[in-house]
Design an enzyme around this catalytic site. Sequence first.
Site, PDB file in Angstrom:
ATOM      1  N   VAL A 105       0.735  -0.860   0.400  1.00  0.00           N
ATOM      2  CA  VAL A 105       0.223   0.124  -0.004  1.00  0.00           C
ATOM      3  C   VAL A 105       0.918   1.004  -0.102  1.00  0.00           C
ATOM      4  CG1 VAL A 105      -1.875  -0.718   0.851  1.00  0.00           C
ATOM      5  CG2 VAL A 105      -0.308  -0.250   2.309  1.00  0.00           C
ATOM      6  N   LYS A 106       2.096   0.880   0.578  1.00  0.00           N
ATOM      7  CA  LYS A 106       3.315   2.309  -0.065  1.00  0.00           C
ATOM      8  C   LYS A 106       2.403   3.106   0.989  1.00  0.00           C
ATOM      9  CE  LYS A 106       5.511   0.332  -3.551  1.00  0.00           C
ATOM     10  NZ  LYS A 106       5.266  -0.619  -3.644  1.00  0.00           N
ATOM     11  N   ARG A 107       1.823   3.116   1.683  1.00  0.00           N
ATOM     12  CA  ARG A 107       1.099   4.552   2.805  1.00  0.00           C
ATOM     13  C   ARG A 107       2.437   4.781   3.373  1.00  0.00           C
ATOM     14  NH1 ARG A 107      -3.002   2.625  -0.042  1.00  0.00           N
ATOM     15  NH2 ARG A 107      -4.264   2.223   0.338  1.00  0.00           N
TER      16      ARG A 107
END
Lengths: 304, 304
Positions: A105-107
């Site tokens: 998700v590379k949040r």
Amino acid sequence: MSVDQLIQKIKEKQNPSVAGLDPQISYVPAYMRERAYREYGKTLKGAAEAVWEFNKGLIDALYDVVPAVKPQSAFYELYGLPGEEVLHRTIRYAKEKGLYVILDVKRNDIGSTAQAYSAAYLGKVDIDGEQVEACPVDSVTVNPYLGTDGILPFVQDCKTYGKSMFTLVKTSNPSSGELQDLLLGDARIYEKVAELVCKWGAECMGESGYSSVGAVVGATYPEQAKTLRKLMPKAYFLVPGYGAQGGNAQDVKNSFNDDGLGAIVNSSRGIMCAYKKGDWKEEAFAEAARAEAIRMKEELNSIL
Amino acid sequence: MSVDQLIQKIKEKQNPSVAGLDPQISYVPAYMRERAYREYGKTLKGAAEAVWEFNKGLIDALYDVVPAVKPQSAFYELYGLPGEEVLHRTIRYAKEKGLYVILDVKRNDIGSTAQAYSAAYLGKVDIDGEQVEACPVDSVTVNPYLGTDGILPFVQDCKTYGKSMFTLVKTSNPSSGELQDLLLGDARIYEKVAELVCKWGAECMGESGYSSVGAVVGATYPEQAKTLRKLMPKAYFLVPGYGAQGGNAQDVKNSFNDDGLGAIVNSSRGIMCAYKKGDWKEEAFAEAARAEAIRMKEELNSIL
């Protein structure tokens, strides 16, 4: 599940690889798409159900070969709410099959917002005293651009709930160097991020000697991987870029430690679209995926 | 809608501010939460429905005062699938009310994956020839850590579909300097990113003289904002950090150009939780939000 549990699954399967589930609709066999369109039309729901059928077939074919799967959130958000629902269904199914689930998700956000992201995926959501799970996975990817206060909520939940995380350090894409390779005195940005990963990870050490705070290090940059391996000896590396993006087994070798551990190599398109190469029929997509996953496992073991 | 349409709405309302919709459950008035819990329990659905009722009340009270709203995706993902559904409902409702919708998602990935994110939010999804909208908004936030090839798909969709985007440059949080302020020769990382924003934005110039590729510049760093304003004269700034995070109207002045344009200032908690300050009753949360939004508007106009 912490990094120790990931390592245990890697050892059980004797396979340091993870199958990416990045289901662009064009990856799904035509007969399967047509079946879904007949039922739901060429709609978000139709696309999402085709993806689900594809994912289920892949998981059934792979769960005794690979230790982990990595769904890429973008390819579920792409199909709106039906896509999100299929993401949740895929995660549940993969966990039922005993797979370690890394949600890509590379949040990234400021502290209070990062806490919400972490609660959604690694921790629990507090609803006036009730502790509820929103979208529980074993691990997520995060982006370090906001610095420590955007990362610590994830680190805290790794400790509290026995989860793991992978921070982008050196990504696999062609333009990753534009910012990540910039030179600060005698060090590059990605080396600076590596230092932070070590600092964040020190509080999350597993019995394995590895930390639950890992790093994303692309297979397409083997020299940088060698440097980063030394800078972050205790961080587990999630290695994208193998196969379709151009990285080969020799390239990923630098991401492993001498103990044969320290990295898990992702293949998405290579496994999902294996049936498009050679003499496979579309209906044999799962068999083709399994054959490619076994080939990849053997290739990785041959260099370790 | 491109940056020109955002500017038009700002001029119509004479208000360069955006109301953040970051609905932590504790922000929602107790009577509203209890009503939702009675119907749905203390569940994801219960929390999400309370959030929806809160959002609807806020939008009804604000839509003729503010030109734009900025839902923060984390606080919807936090409530799982019911939360995602309420995010979509909120976006649709805000658009029906004529508001410009900036979805704060800070997405980032390699090119092919960035394309999926952009299609989901700015462009259209191709389902075997059918062009479908997944979660259409007017604008998104993105993270630049992966460099140009992770950004160009968004830029392309801004051009094709008349949308806008804001790239993180200097964020408002306390640790934003850890990476963003690192010194490369005689420039900081955030200045390097500002150069890229100008490059990306050159292809997306509106008739207003501003580009649809904007920048996130925190109100909490007014000196850096002054530098960045000069470096990116044609980029619209999305300015978080006003109010609850500590930035005041004087601090945000540096983000504006001499034409009184060039920036839109976000307030989330300040507006959403206005009823918790002073003598407001919970039931008057929307009235309190409106009063705070008007006060903020007047304050911003007084410094321009």
